[in-house]
Design a protein around this motif. Structure first.
Motif, PDB file in Angstrom:
ATOM      1  N   PRO A 112       0.879  -1.207   0.138  1.00  0.00           N
ATOM      2  CA  PRO A 112      -0.168  -0.087  -0.030  1.00  0.00           C
ATOM      3  C   PRO A 112       0.571   1.287   0.023  1.00  0.00           C
ATOM      4  O   PRO A 112       1.969   1.273   0.300  1.00  0.00           O
ATOM      5  N   PHE A 113       0.369   2.144  -0.466  1.00  0.00           N
ATOM      6  CA  PHE A 113       1.073   3.795  -0.479  1.00  0.00           C
ATOM      7  C   PHE A 113       0.711   4.571   0.853  1.00  0.00           C
ATOM      8  O   PHE A 113       1.262   5.326   1.056  1.00  0.00           O
ATOM      9  N   SER A 114      -0.411   3.781   1.594  1.00  0.00           N
ATOM     10  CA  SER A 114      -0.870   4.505   2.753  1.00  0.00           C
ATOM     11  C   SER A 114      -1.403   3.456   3.656  1.00  0.00           C
ATOM     12  O   SER A 114      -2.272   2.690   3.003  1.00  0.00           O
ATOM     13  N   SER A 115      -1.459   3.431   4.962  1.00  0.00           N
ATOM     14  CA  SER A 115      -2.012   2.578   5.892  1.00  0.00           C
ATOM     15  C   SER A 115      -2.204   3.001   7.089  1.00  0.00           C
ATOM     16  O   SER A 115      -1.435   4.018   7.421  1.00  0.00           O
ATOM     17  N   GLY A 116      -3.223   2.528   8.038  1.00  0.00           N
ATOM     18  CA  GLY A 116      -2.965   2.838   9.265  1.00  0.00           C
ATOM     19  C   GLY A 116      -4.163   2.255   9.811  1.00  0.00           C
ATOM     20  O   GLY A 116      -4.674   1.098   9.651  1.00  0.00           O
ATOM     21  N   ALA A 117      -4.627   2.744  11.100  1.00  0.00           N
ATOM     22  CA  ALA A 117      -5.625   2.339  12.036  1.00  0.00           C
ATOM     23  C   ALA A 117      -6.484   3.143  12.795  1.00  0.00           C
ATOM     24  O   ALA A 117      -5.983   4.262  13.103  1.00  0.00           O
ATOM     25  N   GLN A 118      -7.675   2.960  12.909  1.00  0.00           N
ATOM     26  CA  GLN A 118      -8.695   3.658  13.763  1.00  0.00           C
ATOM     27  C   GLN A 118      -9.457   2.713  14.596  1.00  0.00           C
ATOM     28  O   GLN A 118     -10.320   2.002  14.300  1.00  0.00           O
ATOM     29  N   ASN A 147      -9.220   9.546  -5.720  1.00  0.00           N
ATOM     30  CA  ASN A 147      -7.819   9.368  -5.470  1.00  0.00           C
ATOM     31  C   ASN A 147      -8.018   9.373  -4.023  1.00  0.00           C
ATOM     32  O   ASN A 147      -8.044  10.889  -3.361  1.00  0.00           O
ATOM     33  N   ILE A 148      -7.778   8.665  -3.103  1.00  0.00           N
ATOM     34  CA  ILE A 148      -8.046   8.682  -1.592  1.00  0.00           C
ATOM     35  C   ILE A 148      -6.736   9.456  -0.930  1.00  0.00           C
ATOM     36  O   ILE A 148      -5.571   9.203  -1.182  1.00  0.00           O
ATOM     37  N   GLY A 149      -7.064  10.626  -0.213  1.00  0.00           N
ATOM     38  CA  GLY A 149      -6.158  11.301   0.350  1.00  0.00           C
ATOM     39  C   GLY A 149      -5.891  10.969   1.737  1.00  0.00           C
ATOM     40  O   GLY A 149      -5.147  11.394   2.557  1.00  0.00           O
ATOM     41  N   GLY A 150      -7.225  10.638   2.613  1.00  0.00           N
ATOM     42  CA  GLY A 150      -7.177  10.412   3.973  1.00  0.00           C
ATOM     43  C   GLY A 150      -8.288   9.547   4.304  1.00  0.00           C
ATOM     44  O   GLY A 150      -9.379   9.445   3.538  1.00  0.00           O
TER      45      GLY A 150
END
Length: 253
Positions: A112-118, A147-150
């Motif tokens: 992925p070019f972006s990943s995270g957790a909530q 184009n997902i930015g966040g």
């Protein structure tokens, strides 16, 4: 069920002996704390009084609410489990592409070019794809021409996600599902909150501009605060726990 490492096996065995609990009971609590990322747990263990919940540094609630010894056991056990999960390799690493592993998304998506957790949700953004993991279940969405930015999680008890794109803010639930079942967790109720009445009432209810059906009525909240005061007076909860919950309930009015 995820396999334990040798250190994890010894860790569980030691806790079984220390708290005089069965292996299945300690494993149930270990998985509950792990699912709560080491800070909370919701469980249903007969050896520990049935359904209950634990929050690190917060309230511990068990089915037998006046059993103070049981509350102390649950609190101490969950705290030790959380510390062990933070300091030991308790679970054996899962293969890449397996839900629950560090690389939990399907392998054919690449990196992925972006990943995270909530909270209890993890997400990873790929070209034309968004992968979301909730409670070990992975759903892959088609991001279409966005184009997902966040990505962010909505406030509240649900697990809705929104994302920002060149077209503004949209809900993840509006995206087509490529694989998986979507974000459909089982509802969980705080044991300190009043149960909802499921019986139909034929009397219509009048709402004013300040009413909101997602909140309890003022009478419900006041009744709940009275119950909390009785629990405090009986020694079932501490003074700090009482005032913390009271403040939270008053903020709903």
């Amino acid at each position: 069920m995820q396999n334990l490492t040798q250190d994890g096996q010894q860790f569980v065995n030691n806790l079984c002996a220390k708290y005089n609990l069965s292996y299945d009971a300690v494993m149930h609590m270990l998985n509950a704390v792990n699912n709560g990322y080491g800070t909370q747990a919701q469980f249903n263990c007969q050896e520990l009084g049935g359904p209950g919940q634990w929050m690190q540094g917060g309230m511990t609630m068990v089915g037998d609410m006046f059993n103070h010894n049981l509350k102390m056991i649950v609190d101490n056990l969950c705290s030790e489990l959380a510390n062990g999960l933070a300091s030991l390799q308790v679970f054996a690493p899962l293969p890449k592409g397996t839900p629950g592993s560090n690389q939990w998304w399907p392998g054919d998506l690449g990196q992925p070019f972006s990943s995270g957790a909530q909270n209890n949700i993890r997400y990873a953004v790929f070209p034309n794809r968004l992968a979301v993991e909730l409670n070990g279940q992975v759903t892959v969405y088609d991001t279409l021409n966005h184009n997902i930015g966040g990505v962010s999680q909505q406030q509240g008890n649900d697990t809705s996600l929104t994302f920002s794109s060149q077209y503004g803010t949209l809900a993840v639930s509006q995206l087509p599902i490529v694989s998986g079942t979507g974000l459909e967790p089982a509802p969980q109720r705080n044991f300190a909150e009043p149960a909802q009445n499921t019986q139909q009432n034929d009397t219509p209810r009048n709402y004013n501009a300040r009413d909101n059906s997602s909140f309890s009525s003022v009478d419900d909240i006041l009744q709940l605060i009275e119950k909390l005061a009785k629990l405090r007076d009986a020694g079932a909860i501490s003074e700090d726990e009482y005032y913390a919950k009271k403040t939270e309930l008053l903020n709903r009015i």
